[in-house]
Design an enzyme around this catalytic site. Structure first.
Site, mmCIF file in Angstrom:
data_model
loop_
_atom_site.group_PDB
_atom_site.id
_atom_site.type_symbol
_atom_site.label_atom_id
_atom_site.label_comp_id
_atom_site.label_asym_id
_atom_site.label_seq_id
_atom_site.Cartn_x
_atom_site.Cartn_y
_atom_site.Cartn_z
ATOM 1 N N SER A 151 6.045 3.259 3.546
ATOM 2 C CA SER A 151 5.926 2.163 2.572
ATOM 3 C C SER A 151 5.386 2.584 1.216
ATOM 4 C CB SER A 151 5.048 1.047 3.142
ATOM 5 O OG SER A 151 5.777 0.280 4.068
ATOM 6 N N LYS A 191 7.511 1.503 -1.631
ATOM 7 C CA LYS A 191 7.409 0.234 -2.366
ATOM 8 C C LYS A 191 6.807 0.401 -3.753
ATOM 9 C CE LYS A 191 7.187 -2.699 1.772
ATOM 10 N NZ LYS A 191 6.906 -1.842 2.915
ATOM 11 N N SER A 200 2.480 -5.406 1.949
ATOM 12 C CA SER A 200 3.463 -4.374 2.307
ATOM 13 C C SER A 200 4.645 -4.989 3.043
ATOM 14 C CB SER A 200 2.821 -3.265 3.164
ATOM 15 O OG SER A 200 3.629 -2.107 3.165
ATOM 16 N N LYS A 249 -0.979 2.476 -2.820
ATOM 17 C CA LYS A 249 -0.097 2.008 -1.745
ATOM 18 C C LYS A 249 -0.296 2.805 -0.465
ATOM 19 C CE LYS A 249 2.849 -0.811 -0.092
ATOM 20 N NZ LYS A 249 2.146 -0.664 1.210
#
Length: 316
Positions: free
Chosen positions: A100, A103, A157, A264
């Site tokens: 993730s 992202k 997320s 992140k």
């Protein structure tokens, strides 16, 4: 006397700091050494681990040299976001599953392609809500601005939110992935290939610690990007149903590391535990990328501390 021999030791007069000295000898001491204070703060006696006295060192010749942490991460990079200098690297160009952390690239692509037109209502497709966890909890027919979807994507997320962003910005995940690769290249990435906006494992979807660090440093130059990667909580305000508050999955932010401002997390079985962590102190922004690292929550503060120590030394 002037010194040219490289050695590391702990000097009590400097509060236990690790220091580096030089001697006119051409040999190199690999053993750790200890120092004791003599004559106030003017010189120290240096003794190696075999208790051999190698003479006195003029304190004025000593300079503090922070020691970089170690890590079990599969790949790691620490970057000074202001200068672009890499301060630490381990397998920096190894192709890795980014999970993730992808992202972050999705966010940057949406901001570059959509600009300030984020107040437009987003369309939520059946494909988007079919995404496996983690999800924001979007439903087909939900009414909310694209900006709210982006905020939810970064804080919770949400894989569903990532697809909504892709479809609303570029019309399809496929077209958006092309835009992601363009933006990543613009940010300096050379060894990445993105196929989806969420980071779920897909053959041919990969990045490197160096590329992710460069993309993060590029993004942190923009206020809209910074505003969206630092949130602990976010309240998703739907126009067709009650608002819902989500909290970040990023324990680095939740633990309130001094100066923390992003960025992140990521996890899949293939990628392992991943983290991009950023912080700003004394006008310096440091970013560390940790891929496949079971110790990400302790490694991130350690590497950022190291980065700030290096910056403080250079500022003197």
């Amino acid at each position: 006397m002037p010194v040219l021999l490289m050695l590391s030791f702990t000097a009590s007069l400097m509060g236990g700091s690790t220091v580096q000295a030089a001697s006119s000898s051409s040999s190199i001491l690999s053993q750790s050494t200890v120092a004791s204070q003599k004559n106030g703060a003017k010189e120290v006696a240096v003794i190696d681990t075999n208790n051999t006295d190698i003479g006195n060192v003029d304190v004025s010749q000593l300079t503090v040299k922070p020691i970089a942490p170690t890590t079990i991460a599969g790949a790691a990079v620490l970057i000074d976001a202001d200068t672009g200098e890499i301060l630490f690297e381990k397998n920096p160009d190894k192709w890795m599953h980014p999970a993730s952390t992808t992202k972050m690239v999705t966010l940057l692509t949406a901001l570059e392609k959509k600009g300030t037109r984020l107040d437009e209502l987003a369309t939520v497709s059946p494909y988007a809500v079919s995404m496996e966890e983690s999800n924001l909890g979007l439903r087909v027919g939900d009414q909310l601005p694209l900006e709210a979807v982006i905020e939810g994507m970064m804080v919770a997320s949400g894989n569903d939110a990532a697809v909504v962003v892709a479809e609303n910005v570029s019309g399809s995940v496929h077209n958006f992935a092309k835009a992601m690769n363009e933006v990543a290249k613009k940010a300096g990435a050379k060894h990445s290939h993105f196929l989806n906006p969420h980071g779920l494992t897909q053959q041919g979807h990969y990045s490197t610690a160096r590329d992710l660090a460069m993309i993060a440093a590029y993004g942190m130059k923009y206020k809209m990007f910074r505003d969206k990667v630092a949130n602990d909580y976010y309240t998703v305000k739907y126009q067709n149903r009650a608002a819902e508050t989500v909290r970040t999955t990023n324990l680095f932010i939740r633990n309130k590391y001094p100066g923390a401002n992003g960025l992140k997390t990521g996890y899949t079985e293939a990628a392992g535990d991943c983290l991009i962590a950023s912080a700003t102190r004394d006008r310096h922004t440091m970013i560390v990328v940790l891929l496949n690292d079971d110790d990400r929550w302790t490694d991130a503060p350690a590497f950022l501390d190291y980065g700030f120590e290096v910056a403080a030394l250079r500022d003197k």
